[in-house]
Scaffold this motif. Structure first.
Motif, PDB file in Angstrom:
ATOM      1  N   LEU A  58       0.855  -1.263   0.056  1.00 28.19           N
ATOM      2  CA  LEU A  58      -0.093   0.031   0.109  1.00 28.19           C
ATOM      3  C   LEU A  58       0.807   1.287  -0.059  1.00 28.19           C
ATOM      4  CD1 LEU A  58      -2.773  -1.309   2.299  1.00 28.19           C
ATOM      5  CD2 LEU A  58      -2.971  -0.947  -0.156  1.00 28.19           C
ATOM      6  N   THR A 112      -6.250  -0.098   4.684  1.00 28.12           N
ATOM      7  CA  THR A 112      -6.858   0.781   3.859  1.00 28.12           C
ATOM      8  C   THR A 112      -8.293   0.472   3.687  1.00 28.12           C
ATOM      9  OG1 THR A 112      -6.901   1.778   1.557  1.00 28.12           O
ATOM     10  CG2 THR A 112      -6.200  -0.339   2.047  1.00 28.12           C
ATOM     11  N   VAL A 130      -8.100   1.921  -1.145  1.00 24.76           N
ATOM     12  CA  VAL A 130      -7.576   1.327  -2.319  1.00 24.76           C
ATOM     13  C   VAL A 130      -8.333   0.070  -2.866  1.00 24.76           C
ATOM     14  CG1 VAL A 130      -5.694   0.115  -3.170  1.00 24.76           C
ATOM     15  CG2 VAL A 130      -5.020   1.989  -1.536  1.00 24.76           C
ATOM     16  N   LEU A 186      -4.874  -6.179   4.315  1.00 20.38           N
ATOM     17  CA  LEU A 186      -5.011  -5.087   3.895  1.00 20.38           C
ATOM     18  C   LEU A 186      -6.074  -4.003   3.955  1.00 20.38           C
ATOM     19  CD1 LEU A 186      -4.728  -6.617   0.116  1.00 20.38           C
ATOM     20  CD2 LEU A 186      -3.116  -4.910   1.223  1.00 20.38           C
TER      21      LEU A 186
END
Length: 277
Positions: free
Chosen positions: A61, A83, A86, A79
């Motif tokens: 990221l 975020t 994204v 992930l």
């Protein structure tokens, strides 16, 4: 030049995940994306290690990708901790709603979408296949990963058909290799037993060990993926996962061309395979 991140939960020498990655890259190439020409693809291999997965999620990221392909729950989770903006595309998550990745299959509603690996009703078919293949089976050890939403759900679907087949079930959590070996060895002490291996990244990582132990203890086993059979397993029934990675490339392509994950419905498998030795 656009940028794609890829976070794999397996080790870099895992042949099955190498095949998945090759299918994904092939799908991108067919859609006009070539690494080093019009797109940069950054890949990290987390070896099913939670600390490494979190580290590599942050690394990817930090490179500011346009989209990240994270095939399984083990890759999406770290992930999502970093975020919520994204775009993330998954390829084989079993229960995207139960895991909290999407609001619904039809309208994901956030930055995550992709392809579910299984419909839970298929899990009951695994026990039916075990009983049809070896009618004497009266006990079944069901290997699952209870840390992901699909683990308990797949086991529940198997439980639903067990009484009608006269099979007693035992849930076995997938953790390290030593625990798997102890569990199979202990289970094999009883008579008329068989194994069912449900879908998870943990099962994929330890598949060679599980197949070898089933053969050593003469336990009939049903697996969720064809690559268990090509590795010496007895029988499998499940979706064509290679096809999922090619289809995931299609979603990455659409996101790179401006579509939003929130507007791309989560799709179910379209191809199932029955394989046996």
């Amino acid at each position: 030049m656009r940028r794609i991140g890829v976070l794999k939960p397996a080790a870099s020498d895992n042949q099955q995940y190498q095949a998945y990655l090759a299918a994904f890259l092939q799908g991108l190439q067919q859609l006009g994306w070539a690494d080093g020409r019009n797109v940069r693809i950054d890949t990290r291999w987390g070896a099913l290690n939670a600390d490494l997965m979190r580290k590599y999620a942050g690394e990817l990221l930090a490179l500011e990708p346009d989209v990240v392909m994270a095939p399984t729950s083990d890759a999406v989770l770290p992930l999502r901790q970093v975020t919520r903006t994204v775009p993330i595309v998954f390829a084989t998550v079993a229960d995207a709603v139960g895991a909290g990745f999407v609001e619904s299959l039809a309208r994901p509603g956030g930055n995550v979408t992709g392809f579910i690996g299984y419909e839970y009703a298929v899990s009951g078919k695994w026990l039916e296949l075990l009983k049809e293949t070896v009618p004497r089976v009266a006990r079944a050890a069901v290997f699952r990963d209870s840390a992901i939403a699909a683990g308990p759900a797949q086991f529940a679907a198997i439980q639903a058909v067990a009484p009608s087949l006269g099979v007693e079930l035992r849930a076995v959590d997938l953790h390290d290799a030593g625990e798997i070996e102890r569990a199979i060895t202990a289970f094999a002490q009883g008579a008329n037993g068989g194994l069912i291996v449900t879908g998870s990244a943990s099962a994929t990582t330890h598949r060679n060990l599980i197949v070898a132990l089933a053969a050593r203890h003469k336990l009939p086993a049903v697996y969720y993926g064809r690559y268990y059979v090509t590795g010496g397993g007895l029988i499998s029934y499940g979706p064509d996962l290679i096809d999922h990675y090619r289809r995931a490339a299609g979603y990455v392509d659409r996101i790179l061309k401006g579509e939003k994950p929130a507007d791309l419905p989560v799709q179910a498998p379209t191809k199932y395979e029955l394989s046996s030795t």
